[in-house]
Design a protein around this motif. Structure first.
Motif, PDB file in Angstrom:
ATOM      1  N   ILE A  39       0.904  -1.237  -0.058  1.00  0.00           N
ATOM      2  CA  ILE A  39       0.158  -0.013  -0.039  1.00  0.00           C
ATOM      3  C   ILE A  39       0.794   1.278  -0.123  1.00  0.00           C
ATOM      4  CG2 ILE A  39      -2.045  -1.145   1.218  1.00  0.00           C
ATOM      5  CD1 ILE A  39      -1.171   0.444   3.629  1.00  0.00           C
ATOM      6  N   ALA A  40       2.154   1.132   0.313  1.00  0.00           N
ATOM      7  CA  ALA A  40       2.936   2.176   0.276  1.00  0.00           C
ATOM      8  C   ALA A  40       3.469   2.701  -1.216  1.00  0.00           C
ATOM      9  CB  ALA A  40       4.259   1.945   1.251  1.00  0.00           C
ATOM     10  N   GLY A  41       3.625   1.537  -2.087  1.00  0.00           N
ATOM     11  CA  GLY A  41       3.986   1.857  -3.426  1.00  0.00           C
ATOM     12  C   GLY A  41       2.971   2.111  -4.323  1.00  0.00           C
ATOM     13  N   ASP A  42       1.785   1.721  -3.948  1.00  0.00           N
ATOM     14  CA  ASP A  42       0.654   1.578  -4.981  1.00  0.00           C
ATOM     15  C   ASP A  42      -0.755   2.177  -4.476  1.00  0.00           C
ATOM     16  OD1 ASP A  42      -1.578   0.748  -6.883  1.00  0.00           O
ATOM     17  OD2 ASP A  42      -0.610  -1.010  -7.023  1.00  0.00           O
ATOM     18  N   GLU A  43      -0.978   3.353  -4.843  1.00  0.00           N
ATOM     19  CA  GLU A  43      -2.361   4.200  -4.358  1.00  0.00           C
ATOM     20  C   GLU A  43      -3.424   3.164  -4.514  1.00  0.00           C
ATOM     21  OE1 GLU A  43      -4.380   6.672  -2.750  1.00  0.00           O
ATOM     22  OE2 GLU A  43      -2.276   6.929  -2.652  1.00  0.00           O
ATOM     23  N   ASP A  44      -3.796   2.350  -5.691  1.00  0.00           N
ATOM     24  CA  ASP A  44      -4.806   1.693  -5.875  1.00  0.00           C
ATOM     25  C   ASP A  44      -4.940   0.795  -5.034  1.00  0.00           C
ATOM     26  OD1 ASP A  44      -5.586   3.036  -8.106  1.00  0.00           O
ATOM     27  OD2 ASP A  44      -4.465   1.502  -9.743  1.00  0.00           O
ATOM     28  N   ASN A  45      -3.950   0.124  -4.485  1.00  0.00           N
ATOM     29  CA  ASN A  45      -3.999  -0.915  -3.435  1.00  0.00           C
ATOM     30  C   ASN A  45      -4.406  -0.280  -1.995  1.00  0.00           C
ATOM     31  OD1 ASN A  45      -3.190  -2.966  -4.889  1.00  0.00           O
ATOM     32  ND2 ASN A  45      -1.009  -2.957  -4.412  1.00  0.00           N
ATOM     33  N   MET A  49      -7.818  -0.999  -0.115  1.00  0.00           N
ATOM     34  CA  MET A  49      -7.687  -1.700   1.212  1.00  0.00           C
ATOM     35  C   MET A  49      -8.672  -0.870   2.156  1.00  0.00           C
ATOM     36  SD  MET A  49      -4.718  -2.119   4.280  1.00  0.00           S
ATOM     37  CE  MET A  49      -4.803  -0.140   4.672  1.00  0.00           C
ATOM     38  N   ARG A  50      -8.521   0.375   2.189  1.00  0.00           N
ATOM     39  CA  ARG A  50      -9.170   1.238   3.033  1.00  0.00           C
ATOM     40  C   ARG A  50     -10.590   1.353   2.968  1.00  0.00           C
ATOM     41  NH1 ARG A  50      -5.200   6.673   3.257  1.00  0.00           N
ATOM     42  NH2 ARG A  50      -3.634   5.768   4.506  1.00  0.00           N
ATOM     43  N   GLU A  51     -10.952   1.229   1.574  1.00  0.00           N
ATOM     44  CA  GLU A  51     -12.523   0.921   1.111  1.00  0.00           C
ATOM     45  C   GLU A  51     -13.167  -0.416   1.679  1.00  0.00           C
ATOM     46  OE1 GLU A  51     -12.660   1.777  -2.905  1.00  0.00           O
ATOM     47  OE2 GLU A  51     -12.393   4.005  -2.673  1.00  0.00           O
ATOM     48  N   ASN A  52     -12.363  -1.341   2.013  1.00  0.00           N
ATOM     49  CA  ASN A  52     -13.077  -2.658   1.931  1.00  0.00           C
ATOM     50  C   ASN A  52     -12.783  -3.226   3.403  1.00  0.00           C
ATOM     51  OD1 ASN A  52     -13.978  -3.660  -0.690  1.00  0.00           O
ATOM     52  ND2 ASN A  52     -12.262  -2.832  -1.284  1.00  0.00           N
ATOM     53  N   VAL A  53     -12.147  -2.326   4.426  1.00  0.00           N
ATOM     54  CA  VAL A  53     -12.120  -2.773   5.760  1.00  0.00           C
ATOM     55  C   VAL A  53     -13.600  -2.318   6.218  1.00  0.00           C
ATOM     56  CG1 VAL A  53     -10.956  -2.366   7.890  1.00  0.00           C
ATOM     57  CG2 VAL A  53      -9.513  -2.507   5.891  1.00  0.00           C
ATOM     58  N   PRO A  54     -14.218  -3.122   6.876  1.00  0.00           N
ATOM     59  CA  PRO A  54     -15.470  -2.815   7.556  1.00  0.00           C
ATOM     60  C   PRO A  54     -15.437  -1.499   8.555  1.00  0.00           C
ATOM     61  CG  PRO A  54     -15.211  -5.118   7.578  1.00  0.00           C
ATOM     62  CD  PRO A  54     -13.709  -4.654   7.116  1.00  0.00           C
ATOM     63  N   GLY A  55     -16.501  -0.833   8.548  1.00  0.00           N
ATOM     64  CA  GLY A  55     -16.444   0.301   9.234  1.00  0.00           C
ATOM     65  C   GLY A  55     -15.991  -0.110  11.076  1.00  0.00           C
ATOM     66  N   GLU A  56     -16.642  -1.107  11.277  1.00  0.00           N
ATOM     67  CA  GLU A  56     -16.164  -1.520  12.796  1.00  0.00           C
ATOM     68  C   GLU A  56     -15.002  -1.917  13.127  1.00  0.00           C
ATOM     69  OE1 GLU A  56     -17.972  -5.009  11.018  1.00  0.00           O
ATOM     70  OE2 GLU A  56     -18.458  -3.020  10.753  1.00  0.00           O
ATOM     71  N   LYS A  57     -14.078  -2.148  11.937  1.00  0.00           N
ATOM     72  CA  LYS A  57     -12.655  -2.680  12.237  1.00  0.00           C
ATOM     73  C   LYS A  57     -11.711  -1.546  11.897  1.00  0.00           C
ATOM     74  CE  LYS A  57     -13.950  -7.105  12.833  1.00  0.00           C
ATOM     75  NZ  LYS A  57     -13.451  -8.054  14.111  1.00  0.00           N
ATOM     76  N   LYS A  58     -12.151  -0.429  11.422  1.00  0.00           N
ATOM     77  CA  LYS A  58     -11.318   0.787  11.501  1.00  0.00           C
ATOM     78  C   LYS A  58     -11.153   1.409  12.617  1.00  0.00           C
ATOM     79  CE  LYS A  58     -12.640   1.665   6.658  1.00  0.00           C
ATOM     80  NZ  LYS A  58     -13.406   2.759   5.560  1.00  0.00           N
ATOM     81  N   PRO A  59      -9.777   2.001  12.996  1.00  0.00           N
ATOM     82  CA  PRO A  59      -9.332   2.556  13.979  1.00  0.00           C
ATOM     83  C   PRO A  59     -10.265   3.963  14.264  1.00  0.00           C
ATOM     84  CG  PRO A  59      -7.625   2.469  12.726  1.00  0.00           C
ATOM     85  CD  PRO A  59      -8.570   1.624  11.975  1.00  0.00           C
TER      86      PRO A  59
END
Length: 192
Positions: A39-45, A49-59
């Motif tokens: 995710i550091a070298g690829d903006e799409d990744n 990742m950020r869009e597909n982590v469920p809301g309740e699992k996000k910090p």
């Protein structure tokens, strides 16, 4: 199914690096197919990742940190979830994979499918039972004619009822065994 592990190859945090190494090392050691996505070298990744982590699992800040683990598009969890699953020896179910033959998870499944009389549930058992019932039904044609005249149930009908009764008892026994095991696991055991 491919496991996707989202990592940051150029992370400045040693804690994140260690967590990523532990996940990747475990998957490699257990020969579990996975794809490491940076995710550091690829903006799409990073965006995916950020869009597909469920809301309740996000910090609280809303930005999930690597490593994040997915089975194709299905979210599995973060490092803490991975670590817990590994400690509880349920890593294959955590990853949404079938345990390999001969592993503890596979043996537990086989154990749960074994009936009290030593038979196993599933297609083999159903096929055997179906053959037995067909065989009994075939033999019963002769008895059926005799029974209809007398008005008594035939031997075949009694055998069929006893087979059905036995099947029902086995099924109930299996369900009860699984139910009790689940109750025990949820309240006492950490190694099922």
């Amino acid at each position: 199914m491919v496991i996707k592990v989202f990592v940051a190859t150029s992370s400045g945090s040693t804690a994140i690096k260690k967590k990523q190494q532990e996940v990747v090392g475990f998957l490699e050691a257990n020969k579990i197919d996975f794809k490491e996505l940076d995710i550091a070298g690829d903006e799409d990744n990073r965006k995916w990742m950020r869009e597909n982590v469920p809301g309740e699992k996000k910090p609280q800040n809303g930005i999930p940190l690597p490593p994040q683990i997915f089975n194709e598009e299905q979210y599995c969890g973060d490092f803490e979830s991975f670590f817990s699953a590994k400690e509880e020896n349920i890593i294959y179910s955590f990853l949404g994979l079938a345990p390999p033959p001969g592993s503890k998870g596979a043996e537990t499944i086989e154990e749960a499918l074994t009936l009290p009389n030593g038979d196993t549930t599933g297609e083999d058992h159903d096929a055997k039972e179906g053959a037995e019932i067909t065989e009994v039904a075939g033999e019963g044609e002769e008895h059926k004619k005799d029974s209809e005249d007398v008005g008594n149930p035939s031997e075949t009908q009694e055998e069929h009822v006893s087979i059905s009764f036995f099947t029902t008892i086995c099924l109930l026994s299996f369900c009860f065994k699984v139910f009790v095991k689940c109750l025990l696991c949820a309240s006492h055991c950490t190694k099922c």
